[in-house]
Design an enzyme around this catalytic site. Structure first.
Site, PDB file in Angstrom:
ATOM      1  N   GLU A  62      98.973  63.878   1.866  1.00  0.00           N
ATOM      2  CA  GLU A  62      98.493  64.306   0.556  1.00  0.00           C
ATOM      3  C   GLU A  62      98.257  63.108  -0.376  1.00  0.00           C
ATOM      4  OE1 GLU A  62     100.893  65.554   2.338  1.00  0.00           O
ATOM      5  OE2 GLU A  62     101.173  67.701   2.019  1.00  0.00           O
ATOM      6  N   LYS A 114      97.492  60.038   0.404  1.00  0.00           N
ATOM      7  CA  LYS A 114      96.270  59.331   0.802  1.00  0.00           C
ATOM      8  C   LYS A 114      95.054  60.017   0.187  1.00  0.00           C
ATOM      9  CE  LYS A 114      93.248  58.836   4.803  1.00  0.00           C
ATOM     10  NZ  LYS A 114      93.028  57.385   4.831  1.00  0.00           N
ATOM     11  N   LYS A 162     102.723  41.709   6.914  1.00  0.00           N
ATOM     12  CA  LYS A 162     103.559  42.712   7.555  1.00  0.00           C
ATOM     13  C   LYS A 162     105.004  42.678   7.084  1.00  0.00           C
ATOM     14  CE  LYS A 162     100.400  43.483  11.001  1.00  0.00           C
ATOM     15  NZ  LYS A 162      99.528  42.953  12.005  1.00  0.00           N
ATOM     16  N   ILE A 207      84.163  42.123  13.870  1.00  0.00           N
ATOM     17  CA  ILE A 207      85.389  42.294  14.632  1.00  0.00           C
ATOM     18  C   ILE A 207      85.393  43.574  15.462  1.00  0.00           C
ATOM     19  CG2 ILE A 207      87.921  42.319  14.439  1.00  0.00           C
ATOM     20  CD1 ILE A 207      86.470  39.670  13.718  1.00  0.00           C
ATOM     21  N   GLY A 208      84.467  44.474  15.195  1.00  0.00           N
ATOM     22  CA  GLY A 208      84.370  45.625  16.091  1.00  0.00           C
ATOM     23  C   GLY A 208      83.934  46.900  15.429  1.00  0.00           C
ATOM     24  N   GLU A 233     103.487  40.573  14.964  1.00  0.00           N
ATOM     25  CA  GLU A 233     104.522  41.446  14.417  1.00  0.00           C
ATOM     26  C   GLU A 233     105.544  41.840  15.469  1.00  0.00           C
ATOM     27  OE1 GLU A 233     101.983  44.650  13.175  1.00  0.00           O
ATOM     28  OE2 GLU A 233     102.982  46.026  14.521  1.00  0.00           O
ATOM     29  N   HIS A 288      91.368  39.026  18.945  1.00  0.00           N
ATOM     30  CA  HIS A 288      91.357  39.091  17.491  1.00  0.00           C
ATOM     31  C   HIS A 288      92.762  39.377  16.983  1.00  0.00           C
ATOM     32  CE1 HIS A 288      90.652  40.363  13.421  1.00  0.00           C
ATOM     33  NE2 HIS A 288      91.215  41.520  13.695  1.00  0.00           N
ATOM     34  N   HIS A 308      89.761  43.924   3.363  1.00  0.00           N
ATOM     35  CA  HIS A 308      90.707  44.859   2.750  1.00  0.00           C
ATOM     36  C   HIS A 308      90.334  45.171   1.311  1.00  0.00           C
ATOM     37  CE1 HIS A 308      93.212  43.174   6.076  1.00  0.00           C
ATOM     38  NE2 HIS A 308      93.357  44.459   6.259  1.00  0.00           N
ATOM     39  N   CYS A 358      88.488  41.171   9.706  1.00  0.00           N
ATOM     40  CA  CYS A 358      88.919  42.283  10.556  1.00  0.00           C
ATOM     41  C   CYS A 358      87.767  43.284  10.660  1.00  0.00           C
ATOM     42  CB  CYS A 358      90.180  42.915   9.957  1.00  0.00           C
ATOM     43  SG  CYS A 358      90.983  44.089  11.066  1.00  0.00           S
TER      44      CYS A 358
HETATM   45  N1  GLN Z   1      88.311  45.925  16.796  1.00  0.00           N
HETATM   46  C1  GLN Z   1      89.106  46.517  15.782  1.00  0.00           C
HETATM   47  C2  GLN Z   1      88.243  46.911  14.599  1.00  0.00           C
HETATM   48  O1  GLN Z   1      87.326  46.231  14.304  1.00  0.00           O
HETATM   49  C3  GLN Z   1      90.189  45.585  15.332  1.00  0.00           C
HETATM   50  C4  GLN Z   1      91.071  46.211  14.299  1.00  0.00           C
HETATM   51  C5  GLN Z   1      92.296  45.405  13.947  1.00  0.00           C
HETATM   52  O2  GLN Z   1      92.376  44.245  14.206  1.00  0.00           O
HETATM   53  N2  GLN Z   1      93.267  46.003  13.337  1.00  0.00           N
HETATM   54  O3  GLN Z   1      88.478  47.896  13.944  1.00  0.00           O
HETATM   55 ZN    ZN Z   2      92.088  42.885  12.528  1.00  0.00          ZN
END
Ligand code: GLN
Ligand code: ZN
Length: 776
Positions: free
Chosen positions: A17, A19, A117, A446-447, A620, A656, A709, A741
């Protein structure tokens, strides 16, 4: 008599909720509506807090924690409470919640604060920024309101929770060159003392100060901070008693110090059962011991007989149970809320599990059993709880779905050759250059690309059976094709398919592997409004079907440029799942690595030339105490290599990671021997590369230049500057250009602008490089 206690509870709510409410609030652009929407949002927060307090009461918890809720993150909000708001976020008259969100998420004119983290969890906190300008002062009323709310609900023994002053300082960073932020301890303590006094005035008997930093191997100066801090707090004129909460490991190596800090000490006996005796030996008859017997970090049903015998042992040694509290091992922030909300788990598996609410009932059952004495005198409810725990233990130990002889045999047959690529990096790099023909400073992402509402709708319709498998696949294919077109238009060099078929990078793969189970509502907060639903690894892992090959093949068919195959690495699969507690993590990780290895080889056979194996959770997984690092790194590196080494020289392996402090584990990261490593760096302004002074990373590397982010769009100049900074440490032939990311949490519009700027920044740097190396 022993008392049932808890250390903290999940925040987002069973249906996430919080979120939904906070993200909707962030979307509002209208000033006119702001105040009204804010009130609404604060109402949602109160409602959740109240609901969770009631849940704890109903589960039989007597000592209930309060002030464990956070709008975004409790470390950030401790900084706010103490008045440590960086000047760039100050806006006259702004409400607390808006400033907190701005600190966490950034504004167009103010980059967000760094996020990292929380110990060895997948929870991320915002790193407080301190400098010579920092002036601490009590800035928030929320902790006191939280206590008052609990009291209104009739909770007698509500116990406010605060991040302790020393852990707060140790988790903060100095943002002023040469400024020692530990020098801020004395003024910081004055504000803590003031907070304690206020709590005392409101009738709190106890305050919980979380000092997880006590787990670490403390340097003398750090130990001194603890001694100094608590001497000051103890000297406060009016204050509640202090429960010092430690978790995620043992504190026996800091025993004397830990015992000197407060009137009570919480121990994580799940992670470190062996510390108990040392602490009992040192008992002086005055202190309350809070025994963390129920695992707050995992979802298995507690072995109540074993826990009870520990509690009885402690009671015997203390001469009675008056000074004993029983509790989960750590805050239930890290556990899903309620197993009762799971409709789809089969009864066998379900009987092995306990979520937040069930864990609290376990704590209550243990406490009551301890109070009631001999088993013959137990009441029916205690008897039932123990019987269920016994049944689960027996059935899990013998169930054929847990043990797969074929997997065991394959793990036995792993040899050293499977953990190394036969060619050196130089040889591979040459072969890959010839095959891929990339420009200098290749650009990639990154993907993931934005996961739109439309996509989520498709997925939920598929789940509900309202959409056919074929129609879903067709829709995903269209997304992939259009993402590939967008990347070609942007001028990116190595493309990605966008990960549209994935709900989550661990869940997606886990769903296709055996030995895994999934929950419907098993959410755990990862940062801010975001949560993940870690899958449950309950048995031996194998790969009965391909995981990603058909999507990768389709994506590659859409472009002449290389499209990366995208996999989640074994360490991350392990780290972001709830894992078995009946075999070492290392063993589970090896099983995962074998499954991923098979997928890597199959991708290569499908003519995929670049394969990325993400290991965002690699760091982590590090044990909190340095003495335990080597063993972890040994098996973590070995697992990654097992997963990645089955391919030929001309297949390029990327990995990554998303965090910027990897200085201390450089050797291990280099030992992964990925051909290309992309890594988060933009928020810390390439600070991470300073480490290259001492250790030259041997393979290709792409330090992120775009902070994904934050909704803020970085300019060309900004990213160009970051690239130039990177070039001071990395030779130009080995530098890649990429975001920090994946982009799934962002919107397409901002992603397009940001990536277009990124590609342009790469072009500019490329052209100056070409001029530099070729003067005529
Ligand atoms: N390949 C993932 C993405 O691009 C990597 C995510 C991550 O590192 N947390 O979403
Ligand atoms: Zn990442």
């Amino acid at each position: 008599m022993a008392r049932a206690s808890n250390l903290g509870f999940a925040r987002l709510g069973l249906q996430r909720e919080w979120k939904k409410a906070s993200e909707a609030y962030w979307l509002n652009k209208s000033d006119a509506l702001r105040a009204e929407l804010r009130e609404e949002l604060e109402g949602v927060a109160r409602e959740l807090v109240e609901r969770h307090l009631r849940l704890q009461l109903e589960a039989g918890i007597e000592l209930v924690p309060v002030n464990d809720f956070a709008y975004y993150d409790h470390v950030l909000e401790t900084a706010y409470l103490l008045g440590a708001v960086p000047p760039r976020f100050e806006r006259a008259g702004e409400s607390e919640i808006d400033t907190v969100f701005a600190m966490a998420r950034g504004r167009q004119d103010a980059p967000a604060m760094e996020m990292t983290k929380w110990f060895d969890t997948n929870y991320h906190y915002i790193v407080p920024e301190l400098s010579g300008e920092t002036r601490f002062s009590l800035r928030s009323e929320r902790p006191f309101q939280a206590l008052a709310l609990a009291q209104r609900l009739g909770i007698q023994a509500a116990r406010p929770v605060l991040l302790g002053p020393v852990s707060f300082l140790l988790l903060s960073k100095s943002v002023e060159q040469g400024f020692d932020h530990f020098s801020l301890l004395p003024p910081l303590l004055e504000v803590y003392a003031q907070v304690l006094e206020r709590f005392a005035g409101l009738g709190a008997d106890w305050v919980q100060l979380d000092e997880p930093y006590l787990l670490h191997d403390l340097e003398p100066a750090q130990a001194q901070l603890f001694a100094q801090a608590y001497a000051r707090l103890q000297a406060s004129s009016a204050r509640p008693k202090l429960l010092i909460a430690t978790y995620f490991g043992g504190i026996a190596h800091n025993l004397e110090l830990a015992l000197s800090l407060g009137e009570g000490l919480h121990l994580d006996l799940v992670r470190s059962p062996e510390q108990l005796d040392a602490i009992l030996d040192a008992d002086d008859g005055a202190r309350v011991l809070s025994l963390g017997l129920v695992d707050g970090r995992n979802i298995w049903r507690n072995d109540l007989d074993a826990s009870l015998s520990v509690a009885r042992h402690a009671a015997r040694r203390l001469g009675g149970s008056e000074r004993l509290w029983l509790s989960p091992s750590c805050s239930l922030l890290h556990a899903p809320i309620d197993l009762d909300a799971e409709q789809k788990l089969d009864p066998e598996l379900r009987a092995w599990l306990a979520f937040g609410k069930q864990k609290l009932r376990e704590v209550t059952a243990l406490t009551t059993a301890l109070q009631q004495g001999e088993e013959a005198t137990w009441t029916a409810s205690v008897r039932e709880a123990f019987a269920a725990s016994r049944d689960a233990r027996v059935s899990r130990g013998s169930s054929p779905r847990v043990h797969d002889p074929a997997v065991r045999a394959r793990v036995e047959s792993i040899d050293a050759g499977m953990r190394a690529r036969p060619e050196s990096f130089a040889e591979r790099s040459k072969a890959q250059r010839e095959r891929l023909a990339l420009p200098l400073l290749p650009t990639t992402t990154i993907g993931s690309f934005p996961q739109t509402k439309e996509l989520r709708r498709l997925r939920s319709e598929l789940k509900k059976g309202k959409l056919s498998e074929e129609a879903y696949e067709q829709a995903i294919r269209e997304e992939i094709a259009s993402a590939i077109r967008a990347q070609e238009e942007l001028g990116l060099d190595v493309l990605v398919h966008g990960e549209f078929e994935r709900n989550d990078m661990v869940e997606y793969f886990g769903e296709r592997l055996s030995g895994y189970a999934f929950t419907q509502n098993g959410w755990v907060q990862s940062y801010g409004s975001r949560a993940v639903k870690p899958p449950i690894i309950f048995g031996d892992v194998s790969r009965p079907v391909e995981l990603s090959v058909s999507w990768a093949r389709y994506a590659q068919s859409c472009s002449e440029r290389p499209v990366k195959g995208m996999l989640t690495g074994p360490v991350t699969m392990l780290q972001w799942s709830f894992v078995r507690d009946d075999q070492p993590r290392e063993k589970t990780c090896e099983q995962l690595a074998l499954a991923i290895r098979d997928e890597v080889v199959e991708l290569e056979a499908a003519a995929i030339s670049v394969i990325q194996i993400d290991e965002p959770a690699f760091r982590e997984g590090l044990p909190l105490r340095q003495g335990d690092w080597a063993d972890y790194l040994r098996w973590a590196v070995a697992s990654f290599r097992l997963a990645s080494s089955g391919v030929r020289a001309q297949t390029q392996i990327h990995s990554h990671m998303c965090y910027s402090e990897f200085n201390s584990i450089f050797d291990a990261i280099a030992a992964l021997d990925a051909d290309v490593l992309s890594i988060e760096a933009s928020r810390s302004r390439m600070e991470l590369l300073d480490a290259f002074e001492d250790f030259a990373y041997p393979n290709d590397i792409g330090p992120g230049v775009y902070d994904i982010h934050s909704p803020r769009i970085p300019s060309v100049e900004e990213m160009e500057e970051l690239l130039v900074a990177a070039l001071r440490h990395v030779p130009v032939e080995r530098l890649w250009v990429n975001p920090d990311c994946g982009l799934k949490t962002r919107g397409w519009e901002e992603v397009r602008s940001a990536l277009s700027n990124m590609v342009e920044a790469a072009r500019r740097v490329r052209s100056t490089q070409a001029q530099g190396s070729n003067p005529e």
